[in-house]
Design a protein around this motif. Structure first.
Motif: not given
Length: 683
Positions: A253-281
């Motif tokens: 379970a702990l190893v699975s959580r670490l793997l899912l946290l890698a996916a969560a890091a990508l999610f946070i990067a897109v949320l505060f990167g590409a999404y925050a910079q988008r201008e087209d509604e």
């Protein structure tokens, strides 16, 4: 923030009246369902508990046993040295591997002993990991021939205790709190305030939350081995223990959580990167949908790593309990994590809007509804009865948790009132903006009501109207406006370093003015205080929840108490039994004294008296001991005559504790005799 009906209302009176309705309905629903569920009970278990041993605890056997057997309430993960048998000098006398001999009937484990064991007292020390991943351990003793002195001293901390246990508990708490911050903070941005994706304070909040959750998970993985085995901090990097942990359910379970946290890091990067910079509604809306779906999947996956290795994975209805546990964790994260994000926004972000607070009220309302339903089911499953709710540590912690939630709802009700005032202020400001001379920027953010300076309102410059945008743009415009306004028009600073220093001072002054304007708004200040109080209560609530996950459920404790024999007494036993054997001198009373009245060697004394209290010299008197529930006995005892009316016997062996039947047979003549019986607890 208190979950309330989020629909807007035209006036404070209507808004207040309607808001009471969901709260009352929630309280009534909670009370009704809790009463219905807690009224019934069904078998369940969580932490494994030792239910019996062979030889028994404190028993005395005449022949050396070939093996020891331990019986548990549920399956236990056993390591190579989980069962150790030590002789009176502390030397190990067990041999071979631990065998699971329970089959379909239960959880029983045995370990063979060396042949030719001498007389004396032997100690059995055991440890293991129950189905819900919690370590269990203990020890008991038995004697061969007769009890003896023993030099055995079990070294090391018990499983789950000491410095390792404390650090493990801290890491568990941090992992729960960090998960709530990451999942709830992301939900707050996507659902309640999309413009907040560009706010640096919220970005830092989620980044720190992810780092904390990742570090806590690594710590749990390293601490798991010493925690389950009662080891020390020096064993933290023991590769053998780490390898063993990775093969367990908790390690997976702990190893699975670490793997899912890698996916969560990508999610946070897109949320505060590409999404925050988008201008087209349209593009931003499509990306937000994708982030919402992907983020939900990742959050549910991380939550399932707890469900698969904690209380939900053992006991009754695991197929229902695990999905319910995932929903419960997600609801807690959305409510408390979103509350944390709102608190940061109120203190650090000047552009937070009242509409975002209202959307969070809607999110919190949905979360608490899910939290109530799943929490009631979990409480019934782990407690099962009213007596367990008040008479066990788990039930008492649960009552504390319910009380904290009630206080949290009460403080949230105050927050909701402040939100209503802010909404009215925003509506009033928006209507005033349409009047001649009004500045649109002065009514688009909470805290800038009519406190904006007259000069800013009259000028209508781009620097002032820019405050309605993202927080970073606001700070940049404030700094640039302050820089442009310094000194006479067209004047060039003589020294570049001095000019830069002056610009920084002016930018700081501009930021301070904006903060002063925000703090001057009583609605915003009141909301910040109440939300801060909510956050403090939420931290305590998380601590109680973490303690609950490490506490033996009340239902299990009650079942063990009901299935276990009554507690045995220790100390001399004195009984007076009348008898009537008919014939001459066949009526009287026999007095019994058994010392010390516990397992092992005892001394038995019998006195017989006639109805007048005079010693009665009988032809024969004997006794027998029977432990019916263990099919032991009758164990006969023939005492020696000391004087008229008094008999005694030394070396009476009581092999184990329990409810023993003492039978005394009195013979008053060649043909007249009677047997009288009495049950007594011996331990």
């Amino acid at each position: 923030m208190l979950p309330t009906d989020p629909r807007p209302r035209p006036g404070p009176r209507l808004r207040t009246g309607v808001a009471h309705r969901p709260l009352v309905q929630f309280v009534l629903l909670f009370a009704a369902v809790a009463a219905a569920l807690l009224a019934g009970a069904a078998p369940a278990s969580a932490h494994a508990a030792l239910t019996g041993t062979d030889p028994g605890q404190g028993s005395v056997v005449q022949q050396a046993p070939e093996k020891v057997t331990l019986h548990f309430s549920e399956q236990v993960a056993m390591a190579e040295d989980s069962i150790r048998v030590l002789d009176p000098k502390g030397k190990r006398v067990d041999t071979g591997e631990i065998k699971d001999v329970g089959g379909d009937k239960g959880a029983s484990y045995e370990r063979r002993l060396l042949a030719g064991l001498p007389d004396g007292t032997f100690t059995v020390a055991w440890k293991g990991v129950s189905t819900d991943s919690h370590p269990v351990s203990g020890a008991f003793s038995f004697s061969i021939g007769a009890p003896s002195e023993t030099t055995v001293q079990l070294t090391g901390e018990a499983a789950g205790e000491g410095a390792v246990g404390a650090l493990y508990g801290i890491a568990r708490y941090l992992s729960y709190a960090a998960f709530a911050v990451v999942a709830g903070g992301a939900a707050f941005v996507l659902i309640c305030w999309p413009a907040g994706a560009g706010a640096r304070p919220l970005q830092r909040l989620l980044a720190y939350g992810w780092i904390t959750l990742t570090a806590a998970t690594f710590a749990l993985l390293l601490l798991r081995g010493p925690y389950a085995n009662g080891g020390k901090l020096s064993e933290l990097l023991d590769l053998g223990q780490i390898s063993a942990v990775l093969q367990t359910k908790t390690g997976a379970a702990l190893v699975s959580r670490l793997l899912l946290l890698a996916a969560a890091a990508l999610f946070i990067a897109v949320l505060f990167g590409a999404y925050a910079q988008r201008e087209d509604e349209k593009e931003k809306r499509d990306l937000r949908f994708g982030l919402g779906f992907g983020g939900t999947v990742v959050a549910a996956g991380i939550a399932s790593t707890w469900a698969l290795s904690e209380h939900a994975s053992s006991g009754i209805q695991t197929g229902i309990a695990m999905p319910v546990d995932v929903l419960h964790l997600l609801a807690v994260a959305a409510w408390l994590g979103g509350l944390t994000a709102l608190l940061v926004a109120l203190f650090k972000v000047p552009g937070i809007q009242a509409s975002a607070v209202r959307r969070f009220s809607m999110l919190a309302f949905s979360s608490v509804t899910v939290l109530a339903v799943t929490g009631i089911y979990q409480s019934w499953r782990q407690v099962g009865s009213w007596s367990a709710l008040t008479g066990t540590a788990y039930g008492q912690l649960l009552v504390v948790k319910i009380g904290l939630i009630a206080v949290l709802l009460g403080v949230g009700w105050i927050s909701r009132r402040w939100t209503a005032r802010l909404a009215e202020t925003e509506e009033t400001g928006a209507s005033g903006a349409s009047e001649p001379g009004a500045t649109a920027g002065s009514v688009k953010v909470i805290g800038q009501r009519n406190k904006v300076t007259a000069a800013a309102g009259a000028s209508g410059t781009s620097g002032t109207s820019g405050t309605s945008g993202a927080p970073e743009a606001s700070e940049a415009s404030g700094a640039s406006g302050a820089s442009e306004g310094s000194g006479p028009a067209g004047a060039e600073p003589r020294d570049a370093e001095r000019a830069a220093q002056l610009a920084r001072q002016q930018a700081a002054m501009a930021t301070a003015r904006r903060k002063q304007q925000r703090d001057a708004d009583p609605g915003r200040a009141g909301l910040r205080r109440s939300v801060l109080t909510e956050a403090g209560i939420a931290l305590v609530l998380l601590a109680v929840t973490t303690a609950l996950t490490a506490t033996e459920p009340g239902r299990t404790l009650e079942e063990l108490e009901q299935s276990a024999p009554a507690a045995a007494t220790s100390g001399p036993v004195d009984l007076e039994l009348p008898f009537d054997a008919k014939g001459e001198n066949g009526k009287g009373e026999v007095r019994i004294n058994l010392t010390p009245g516990r397992t092992g060697t005892n001394e038995l004394h019998l006195w017989a008296t006639d109805p007048d209290g005079r010693p009665l010299d009988l032809p024969e008197i004997k006794a027998a001991f029977t432990l019916k529930d263990k099919n032991i006995g009758p164990l006969p005892v023939t005492p020696d005559r000391i004087v008229a009316g008094h008999w005694s016997s030394t070396g009476v062996q009581i092999p184990m504790g329990g409810e023993w039947e003492i039978a005394v047979t009195v013979r008053s003549s060649d043909i007249d005799q009677v047997t009288v019986r009495k049950n007594v607890q011996l331990g």
